[in-house]
Scaffold this motif. Structure first.
Motif, PDB file in Angstrom:
ATOM      1  N   ALA A  34       0.821  -1.210   0.000  1.00  0.00           N
ATOM      2  CA  ALA A  34       0.000   0.000   0.000  1.00  0.00           C
ATOM      3  C   ALA A  34       0.857   1.263   0.000  1.00  0.00           C
ATOM      4  CB  ALA A  34      -0.935   0.001   1.211  1.00  0.00           C
ATOM      5  N   GLN A  35       2.114   1.127   0.425  1.00  0.00           N
ATOM      6  CA  GLN A  35       3.046   2.257   0.403  1.00  0.00           C
ATOM      7  C   GLN A  35       3.803   2.353  -0.921  1.00  0.00           C
ATOM      8  OE1 GLN A  35       3.457   4.621   2.756  1.00  0.00           O
ATOM      9  NE2 GLN A  35       1.843   3.712   4.019  1.00  0.00           N
ATOM     10  N   GLY A  36       3.477   1.455  -1.857  1.00  0.00           N
ATOM     11  CA  GLY A  36       4.094   1.531  -3.172  1.00  0.00           C
ATOM     12  C   GLY A  36       5.225   0.564  -3.422  1.00  0.00           C
ATOM     13  N   PHE A  37       5.554  -0.273  -2.433  1.00  0.00           N
ATOM     14  CA  PHE A  37       6.602  -1.266  -2.609  1.00  0.00           C
ATOM     15  C   PHE A  37       5.998  -2.598  -3.042  1.00  0.00           C
ATOM     16  CE2 PHE A  37       7.982   1.635   0.758  1.00  0.00           C
ATOM     17  CZ  PHE A  37       9.225   2.040   0.288  1.00  0.00           C
ATOM     18  N   GLN A  38       6.768  -3.389  -3.756  1.00  0.00           N
ATOM     19  CA  GLN A  38       6.366  -4.763  -4.004  1.00  0.00           C
ATOM     20  C   GLN A  38       7.020  -5.629  -2.936  1.00  0.00           C
ATOM     21  OE1 GLN A  38       7.377  -6.459  -7.773  1.00  0.00           O
ATOM     22  NE2 GLN A  38       6.090  -8.260  -7.452  1.00  0.00           N
ATOM     23  N   ALA A  39       6.217  -6.397  -2.218  1.00  0.00           N
ATOM     24  CA  ALA A  39       6.720  -7.223  -1.121  1.00  0.00           C
ATOM     25  C   ALA A  39       6.602  -8.696  -1.476  1.00  0.00           C
ATOM     26  CB  ALA A  39       5.939  -6.926   0.159  1.00  0.00           C
ATOM     27  N   LEU A  40       7.622  -9.449  -1.091  1.00  0.00           N
ATOM     28  CA  LEU A  40       7.649 -10.880  -1.374  1.00  0.00           C
ATOM     29  C   LEU A  40       8.107 -11.610  -0.116  1.00  0.00           C
ATOM     30  CD1 LEU A  40       7.253 -12.827  -3.807  1.00  0.00           C
ATOM     31  CD2 LEU A  40       9.732 -12.714  -4.137  1.00  0.00           C
ATOM     32  N   VAL A  41       7.306 -12.575   0.342  1.00  0.00           N
ATOM     33  CA  VAL A  41       7.602 -13.321   1.570  1.00  0.00           C
ATOM     34  C   VAL A  41       7.915 -14.767   1.200  1.00  0.00           C
ATOM     35  CG1 VAL A  41       6.846 -13.839   3.911  1.00  0.00           C
ATOM     36  CG2 VAL A  41       5.825 -11.902   2.686  1.00  0.00           C
ATOM     37  N   PRO A  42       9.189 -15.153   1.133  1.00  0.00           N
ATOM     38  CA  PRO A  42       9.524 -16.539   0.795  1.00  0.00           C
ATOM     39  C   PRO A  42       9.306 -17.468   1.986  1.00  0.00           C
ATOM     40  CG  PRO A  42      11.528 -15.293   1.203  1.00  0.00           C
ATOM     41  CD  PRO A  42      10.390 -14.308   1.288  1.00  0.00           C
ATOM     42  N   ASP A  43       8.928 -18.713   1.690  1.00  0.00           N
ATOM     43  CA  ASP A  43       8.698 -19.726   2.723  1.00  0.00           C
ATOM     44  C   ASP A  43      10.038 -20.355   3.104  1.00  0.00           C
ATOM     45  OD1 ASP A  43       7.902 -21.755   4.360  1.00  0.00           O
ATOM     46  OD2 ASP A  43       6.562 -22.720   2.918  1.00  0.00           O
ATOM     47  N   LEU A  44      10.642 -19.830   4.149  1.00  0.00           N
ATOM     48  CA  LEU A  44      11.986 -20.264   4.529  1.00  0.00           C
ATOM     49  C   LEU A  44      12.008 -21.628   5.216  1.00  0.00           C
ATOM     50  CD1 LEU A  44      13.351 -16.843   5.804  1.00  0.00           C
ATOM     51  CD2 LEU A  44      13.605 -17.864   3.536  1.00  0.00           C
ATOM     52  N   PHE A  45      10.861 -22.144   5.587  1.00  0.00           N
ATOM     53  CA  PHE A  45      10.801 -23.466   6.208  1.00  0.00           C
ATOM     54  C   PHE A  45      10.431 -24.568   5.220  1.00  0.00           C
ATOM     55  CE2 PHE A  45       9.652 -21.322  10.482  1.00  0.00           C
ATOM     56  CZ  PHE A  45      10.992 -21.226  10.820  1.00  0.00           C
ATOM     57  N   ALA A  46      10.264 -24.222   3.950  1.00  0.00           N
ATOM     58  CA  ALA A  46       9.736 -25.185   2.986  1.00  0.00           C
ATOM     59  C   ALA A  46      10.640 -26.401   2.809  1.00  0.00           C
ATOM     60  CB  ALA A  46       9.517 -24.506   1.639  1.00  0.00           C
ATOM     61  N   ARG A  47      11.928 -26.257   3.036  1.00  0.00           N
ATOM     62  CA  ARG A  47      12.823 -27.412   2.895  1.00  0.00           C
ATOM     63  C   ARG A  47      12.618 -28.412   4.030  1.00  0.00           C
ATOM     64  NH1 ARG A  47      17.510 -26.252  -0.693  1.00  0.00           N
ATOM     65  NH2 ARG A  47      17.257 -24.133  -1.510  1.00  0.00           N
ATOM     66  N   GLN A  48      12.034 -27.952   5.121  1.00  0.00           N
ATOM     67  CA  GLN A  48      11.688 -28.856   6.217  1.00  0.00           C
ATOM     68  C   GLN A  48      10.237 -29.309   6.131  1.00  0.00           C
ATOM     69  OE1 GLN A  48      13.066 -27.651  10.256  1.00  0.00           O
ATOM     70  NE2 GLN A  48      13.701 -25.747   9.263  1.00  0.00           N
TER      71      GLN A  48
END
Length: 234
Positions: free
Chosen positions: A55-69
């Protein structure tokens, strides 16, 4: 309007990982942010924060850091969920997590939504990883909210030549006063390192839904974060 989706990232070793994406509907002049989650995975808090930054104009990306487990981790803050979150944290391989973070950075750099600049921003576990990302990837800046473990890896300060911002909670047993002092001393050679301490605040003060949530500290930290991101990602 904010557009959200789930995307797939491919790390340097070929591993694929999902990530939650939130960004403005149209191309924006601002950069992207790799948001690094707490020990609870991509839960409602992390999705909401991604949308707030979008909403502030940034593109945000949240990777799943636990996916290898374990794929699709989304945990609550108490009881068995908390116990499981600690297990996931303790078994996290920092080297492969770094590959997944790097994949998120490169995905944002290639995106046609932003201006090509990318920062890393994390909370708790993610706050520590944001600083490691500043040393091991080509992010343009890193923001650490009460990052865990930074004091145990102070040697990375010599590898970081980008701006960094630290938010410290005064009453944080994961990062006590002596740890905060050691971190500040390690980064003394970085002219663009910023440090803020929040009196009376506890660890995870910015996470709504937790009993440590502090709205005043959260608002002030967010204001400072936005100024920092606008300076280095616009």
């Amino acid at each position: 309007m904010i557009l959200t989706s789930t995307v797939r990232l491919t790390a340097g070793d070929g591993h694929t990982v999902r990530a939650y994406s939130a960004g403005p509907e149209t191309r924006h002049h601002r950069g992207g942010i790799v948001l690094l989650h707490e020990i609870f995975g991509i839960n409602r808090y992390m999705r909401t924060m991604a949308e707030i930054f979008a909403a502030q104009g940034f593109q945000a990306l949240v990777p799943d850091l636990f996916a290898r487990q374990e794929a699709d981790v989304e945990l609550d803050y108490t009881g068995e969920d908390f116990t499981h979150a600690i297990e996931l944290r303790d078994n996290l391989d920092l080297s492969t997590a770094g590959l997944d973070i790097s994949a998120a950075v490169q995905w944002l750099r290639r995106s046609d939504w932003g201006n090509g600049r990318v920062g890393a921003l994390g909370y708790c576990l993610g706050g520590g990883l944001a600083i490691l990302a500043a040393a091991s990837t080509d992010v343009d800046t890193a923001v650490s909210y009460y990052g865990v473990g930074v004091q145990d890896r102070l040697e990375v300060a010599e590898q970081i030549d980008v701006p960094v911002l630290f938010h410290f909670a005064e009453n944080d047993h994961y990062c006590p006063p002596e740890a905060r002092t050691a971190i500040a001393e390690a980064f003394a050679g970085n002219p663009e390192a910023e440090f803020y301490r929040y009196p009376g605040a506890n660890h995870a003060f910015a996470t709504f839904g937790r009993d440590t949530f502090d709205s005043e500290a959260t608002d002030l930290a967010f204001e400072r974060t936005l100024l920092h991101l606008q300076r280095w990602l616009d």
